[in-house]
Design an enzyme around this catalytic site. Structure first.
Site, PDB file in Angstrom:
ATOM      1  N   ASP A 227      58.682  56.092  51.189  1.00  0.00           N
ATOM      2  CA  ASP A 227      59.947  56.155  51.941  1.00  0.00           C
ATOM      3  C   ASP A 227      60.980  55.128  51.470  1.00  0.00           C
ATOM      4  OD1 ASP A 227      57.742  57.289  53.291  1.00  0.00           O
ATOM      5  OD2 ASP A 227      58.768  57.212  55.214  1.00  0.00           O
TER       6      ASP A 227
ATOM      7  N   HIS B 285      62.994  62.177  60.373  1.00  0.00           N
ATOM      8  CA  HIS B 285      64.422  61.859  60.475  1.00  0.00           C
ATOM      9  C   HIS B 285      65.299  62.846  59.687  1.00  0.00           C
ATOM     10  CE1 HIS B 285      63.295  58.232  62.487  1.00  0.00           C
ATOM     11  NE2 HIS B 285      62.611  57.788  61.450  1.00  0.00           N
TER      12      HIS B 285
ATOM     13  N   HIS C  89      55.285  57.871  55.937  1.00  0.00           N
ATOM     14  CA  HIS C  89      55.828  57.674  57.291  1.00  0.00           C
ATOM     15  C   HIS C  89      55.568  56.290  57.859  1.00  0.00           C
ATOM     16  CE1 HIS C  89      57.263  58.348  61.363  1.00  0.00           C
ATOM     17  NE2 HIS C  89      56.080  57.992  61.828  1.00  0.00           N
TER      18      HIS C  89
END
Ligand SMILES: [Fe+2]
Ligand SMILES: [Fe+2]
Length: 264
Positions: A12, A72, A178
């Site tokens: 991420d 998101h 995540h």
């Protein structure tokens, strides 16, 4: 000897600091590690939450082949039509069919095809269908690819470990995203599938999974609303390098974790 395909998967990318460390390190990493495909999770690329076409275009300009997203995904409205038009960016396959975007994509380099399947867990996350039930239909969309990478975006370790075992021997790699915290269980499973529960994040290690640490601590200590800002402190690139010579199986998986240049 069959040609070896190498895939760098980047955890991420969080905010400006994450994009900056990626931009600084990726060109040299490509040469140093002999990277072929680069896939990045971009769900936190815009200010720490979500992504807009601006950050997606920036990641593609760095030579990233595909972007995965996550819980998101729809934070910024501008990305909704982009998800329908741009095939190289994926949201979880097990979202509702009516939600914008797709859950699989296929990219190609030097005649080798890489299928990417993206799934979301359901513990503490919203996804329409159980990932273990949705995955077969997703795999059918990339069945003809030489190599297959599955990103499993989940809060709890059990959902990711279960998916790794479920797909062992059927795909090149199952990588977890995540939580933003890397796990130490990278290995090739007995059937030939590379696996890690969480790749970690490409972002500010000096915060609390991306948030300025003073604000995260205040929120947890007071149990009152606190405005969160994205940390820029101590950015690292975190990813895994997967190599594969037999389709679709992995030879090896290794963590790639580097601080921003100039940080000691
Ligand atoms: Fe997420
Ligand atoms: Fe994230």
């Amino acid at each position: 000897m069959p040609p070896i395909t190498s895939i760098l998967f980047i955890g991420d990318v969080v905010g400006r600091a994450g994009r900056r460390v990626l931009r600084a390190l990726l060109p040299d990493l490509r040469d140093e590690l002999g990277v072929g495909f680069v896939v990045a999770n971009g769900e936190n690329a815009a200010g720490g939450l979500g992504i807009t076409p601006k950050e997606a275009d920036e990641l593609f300009r760095l030579g990233i082949d595909a972007i995965t997203l996550g819980n998101h995904t729809y934070r910024h409205r501008e990305i909704w039509p982009y998800l329908a038009e741009e095939r190289r960016i994926v949201r979880p396959y097990n979202f509702l069919p009516a939600q914008p975007g797709r859950g699989t994509t296929i990219v190609e380099r030097d005649g080798v095809t890489l299928g990417i399947v993206y799934l979301s867990g359901r513990v503490h996350l919203q996804a329409a269908a159980p990932p273990l039930l949705a995955v077969d239909a997703a795999l059918a969309e990339v069945a003809r690819c030489d190599q297959i990478l599955v990103d499993m975006h989940a809060e709890v370790t059990s959902e990711k470990v279960a998916m790794g075992w479920h797909l062992d021997g059927r795909v090149t790699a199952v990588v977890g995203t995540h939580t933003h915290v890397p796990t130490a269980d990278d290995r090739v499973l007995p059937g030939g599938t590379a696996y890690i529960t969480d790749v970690g994040m490409t972002g500010p290690r000096g915060g609390v999974i991306g948030v300025k640490r003073e604000q995260a601590i205040e929120s947890l200590a007071t149990m009152m609303p606190v405005r969160f800002e994205t940390s820029t402190e101590d950015p690292w690139l975190m990813g895994v390098l997967i190599s594969a010579s037999q389709p679709p199986r992995a030879d090896a998986i290794a963590p790639v974790r580097r601080p921003a240049p100039g940080v000691t």
